[in-house]
Scaffold this motif. Structure first.
Motif, PDB file in Angstrom:
ATOM      1  N   ILE A   1       0.846  -1.188   0.000  1.00  0.00           N
ATOM      2  CA  ILE A   1       0.000   0.000   0.000  1.00  0.00           C
ATOM      3  C   ILE A   1       0.885   1.242   0.000  1.00  0.00           C
ATOM      4  N   HIS A   2       1.885   1.248   0.874  1.00  0.00           N
ATOM      5  CA  HIS A   2       2.764   2.412   1.012  1.00  0.00           C
ATOM      6  C   HIS A   2       4.208   2.021   0.754  1.00  0.00           C
ATOM      7  N   ALA A   3       4.910   2.865   0.025  1.00  0.00           N
ATOM      8  CA  ALA A   3       6.367   2.794  -0.034  1.00  0.00           C
ATOM      9  C   ALA A   3       6.875   4.007   0.732  1.00  0.00           C
ATOM     10  N   VAL A   4       7.775   3.776   1.647  1.00  0.00           N
ATOM     11  CA  VAL A   4       8.413   4.857   2.389  1.00  0.00           C
ATOM     12  C   VAL A   4       9.903   4.732   2.102  1.00  0.00           C
ATOM     13  N   ILE A   5      10.448   5.760   1.463  1.00  0.00           N
ATOM     14  CA  ILE A   5      11.852   5.701   1.080  1.00  0.00           C
ATOM     15  C   ILE A   5      12.590   6.937   1.566  1.00  0.00           C
ATOM     16  N   THR A   6      13.886   6.829   1.632  1.00  0.00           N
ATOM     17  CA  THR A   6      14.753   7.976   1.840  1.00  0.00           C
ATOM     18  C   THR A   6      15.526   8.184   0.549  1.00  0.00           C
ATOM     19  N   VAL A   7      15.934   9.406   0.318  1.00  0.00           N
ATOM     20  CA  VAL A   7      16.699   9.733  -0.872  1.00  0.00           C
ATOM     21  C   VAL A   7      17.835  10.677  -0.493  1.00  0.00           C
ATOM     22  N   GLY A   8      18.770  10.814  -1.399  1.00  0.00           N
ATOM     23  CA  GLY A   8      19.910  11.693  -1.143  1.00  0.00           C
ATOM     24  C   GLY A   8      19.639  13.150  -1.455  1.00  0.00           C
ATOM     25  N   ALA A   9      18.642  13.419  -2.314  1.00  0.00           N
ATOM     26  CA  ALA A   9      18.388  14.790  -2.742  1.00  0.00           C
ATOM     27  C   ALA A   9      16.953  14.924  -3.257  1.00  0.00           C
ATOM     28  N   ILE A  10      16.388  16.120  -3.061  1.00  0.00           N
ATOM     29  CA  ILE A  10      15.084  16.449  -3.639  1.00  0.00           C
ATOM     30  C   ILE A  10      15.197  17.846  -4.228  1.00  0.00           C
TER      31      ILE A  10
ATOM     32  N   GLU B   1      13.729  18.682 -10.130  1.00  0.00           N
ATOM     33  CA  GLU B   1      13.790  17.550 -11.069  1.00  0.00           C
ATOM     34  C   GLU B   1      13.176  16.292 -10.482  1.00  0.00           C
ATOM     35  N   GLY B   2      13.012  16.258  -9.167  1.00  0.00           N
ATOM     36  CA  GLY B   2      12.442  15.098  -8.500  1.00  0.00           C
ATOM     37  C   GLY B   2      13.304  14.620  -7.349  1.00  0.00           C
ATOM     38  N   ALA B   3      13.006  13.392  -6.905  1.00  0.00           N
ATOM     39  CA  ALA B   3      13.789  12.756  -5.844  1.00  0.00           C
ATOM     40  C   ALA B   3      14.957  12.042  -6.511  1.00  0.00           C
ATOM     41  N   MET B   4      16.138  12.189  -5.936  1.00  0.00           N
ATOM     42  CA  MET B   4      17.341  11.639  -6.547  1.00  0.00           C
ATOM     43  C   MET B   4      18.214  10.970  -5.496  1.00  0.00           C
ATOM     44  N   ASP B   5      19.145  10.168  -5.979  1.00  0.00           N
ATOM     45  CA  ASP B   5      20.110   9.532  -5.100  1.00  0.00           C
ATOM     46  C   ASP B   5      21.492   9.625  -5.723  1.00  0.00           C
ATOM     47  N   TYR B   6      22.499   9.239  -4.953  1.00  0.00           N
ATOM     48  CA  TYR B   6      23.882   9.364  -5.405  1.00  0.00           C
ATOM     49  C   TYR B   6      24.487   8.045  -5.866  1.00  0.00           C
ATOM     50  N   THR B   7      23.803   6.937  -5.599  1.00  0.00           N
ATOM     51  CA  THR B   7      24.307   5.654  -6.091  1.00  0.00           C
ATOM     52  C   THR B   7      23.228   4.994  -6.941  1.00  0.00           C
TER      53      THR B   7
ATOM     54  N   GLU C   1      16.377  20.994  -2.138  1.00  0.00           N
ATOM     55  CA  GLU C   1      16.996  21.890  -3.109  1.00  0.00           C
ATOM     56  C   GLU C   1      18.373  21.399  -3.536  1.00  0.00           C
ATOM     57  N   LYS C   2      18.517  20.073  -3.612  1.00  0.00           N
ATOM     58  CA  LYS C   2      19.761  19.445  -4.046  1.00  0.00           C
ATOM     59  C   LYS C   2      19.468  18.579  -5.264  1.00  0.00           C
ATOM     60  N   ALA C   3      20.530  18.202  -5.950  1.00  0.00           N
ATOM     61  CA  ALA C   3      20.407  17.284  -7.086  1.00  0.00           C
ATOM     62  C   ALA C   3      21.355  16.120  -6.863  1.00  0.00           C
ATOM     63  N   GLY C   4      20.888  14.926  -7.140  1.00  0.00           N
ATOM     64  CA  GLY C   4      21.725  13.738  -7.063  1.00  0.00           C
ATOM     65  C   GLY C   4      22.136  13.311  -8.464  1.00  0.00           C
ATOM     66  N   LEU C   5      22.781  12.184  -8.557  1.00  0.00           N
ATOM     67  CA  LEU C   5      23.236  11.681  -9.852  1.00  0.00           C
ATOM     68  C   LEU C   5      22.178  10.869 -10.578  1.00  0.00           C
ATOM     69  N   PHE C   6      21.314  10.182  -9.815  1.00  0.00           N
ATOM     70  CA  PHE C   6      20.348   9.256 -10.405  1.00  0.00           C
ATOM     71  C   PHE C   6      18.946   9.610  -9.928  1.00  0.00           C
ATOM     72  N   ARG C   7      18.043   9.834 -10.892  1.00  0.00           N
ATOM     73  CA  ARG C   7      16.682  10.165 -10.508  1.00  0.00           C
ATOM     74  C   ARG C   7      15.966   8.913 -10.005  1.00  0.00           C
ATOM     75  N   VAL C   8      15.295   9.061  -8.884  1.00  0.00           N
ATOM     76  CA  VAL C   8      14.453   8.008  -8.320  1.00  0.00           C
ATOM     77  C   VAL C   8      13.041   8.154  -8.873  1.00  0.00           C
TER      78      VAL C   8
ATOM     79  N   LEU D   1      11.506  25.030  -5.204  1.00  0.00           N
ATOM     80  CA  LEU D   1      11.122  23.676  -4.792  1.00  0.00           C
ATOM     81  C   LEU D   1       9.743  23.679  -4.148  1.00  0.00           C
ATOM     82  N   SER D   2       9.471  24.654  -3.315  1.00  0.00           N
ATOM     83  CA  SER D   2       8.150  24.758  -2.695  1.00  0.00           C
ATOM     84  C   SER D   2       7.074  24.893  -3.769  1.00  0.00           C
ATOM     85  N   ASP D   3       7.333  25.741  -4.758  1.00  0.00           N
ATOM     86  CA  ASP D   3       6.373  25.938  -5.844  1.00  0.00           C
ATOM     87  C   ASP D   3       6.176  24.658  -6.651  1.00  0.00           C
ATOM     88  N   ALA D   4       7.272  23.950  -6.943  1.00  0.00           N
ATOM     89  CA  ALA D   4       7.193  22.709  -7.731  1.00  0.00           C
ATOM     90  C   ALA D   4       6.436  21.628  -6.967  1.00  0.00           C
ATOM     91  N   LEU D   5       6.650  21.531  -5.652  1.00  0.00           N
ATOM     92  CA  LEU D   5       5.927  20.547  -4.844  1.00  0.00           C
ATOM     93  C   LEU D   5       4.434  20.865  -4.818  1.00  0.00           C
TER      94      LEU D   5
END
Length: 156
Positions: free
Chosen positions: A62-71, A74-80, A107-114, A133-137
């Motif tokens: 029902i729910h996915a709860v994830i952490t990411v390296g950057a938001i 462009e979206g949620a991103m990670d570094y690996t 307000e950060k960018a990672g290497l790989f978009r989640v 970022l507030s406006d985009a969200l």
């Protein structure tokens, strides 16, 4: 977040984190955990890789709860790549998505978009996002929940 989940009863949690599996089941309150396998990353303290992605695909949540390296806008991103792949697999198998990220990730960018922002149902963070970022969200209709940071207390 896992400690808060552990206070609930009767949950089934699917995770690639040994620590989260232990935390949510330790209370003996009827919670169950499925631990996804794969190559263990000591740095991330979780299982990653193709095996983990294949195992996640067997579940429907029902729910996915994830952490990411950057938001960022462009979206949620990670570094690996491996962490991003597992997160994308979890998102694909769930109806709703919550991203947990402290304000240092905003307000950060990672290497790989989640995922894109419009895939996210809610973000839980410790400070309200600002500016673009507030406006985009808001445009993506993402619910932003602000919760104060708590330090984890060791269990006795």
């Amino acid at each position: 977040f896992a400690e808060e989940l552990a206070r609930q009863t009767g949950l089934t949690v699917i995770t690639n984190s040994v620590t989260i599996a232990q935390t949510v089941t330790r209370g003996r309150n009827g919670n169950h955990a499925f631990l996804i396998g794969g190559e263990y990353s000591d740095e991330a303290m979780e299982n990653l890789g193709a095996l983990a992605v294949r195992q996640v695909a067997q579940f429907h949540a029902i729910h996915a709860v994830i952490t990411v390296g950057a938001i960022g806008i462009e979206g949620a991103m990670d570094y690996t790549l491996e962490e991003a792949e597992v997160a994308r697999a979890m998102i694909a198998q769930a109806r709703k998505l919550t991203v947990v990220a402290d304000s240092s990730k905003l307000e950060k960018a990672g290497l790989f978009r989640v995922c894109r922002l419009d895939v996210i149902d809610r973000i839980v963070t410790d400070a309200r996002p600002k500016g673009a970022l507030s406006d985009a969200l808001a445009a993506a209709e993402v619910e932003v929940l602000v919760a104060p940071l708590r330090t984890c207390q060791p269990r006795s």
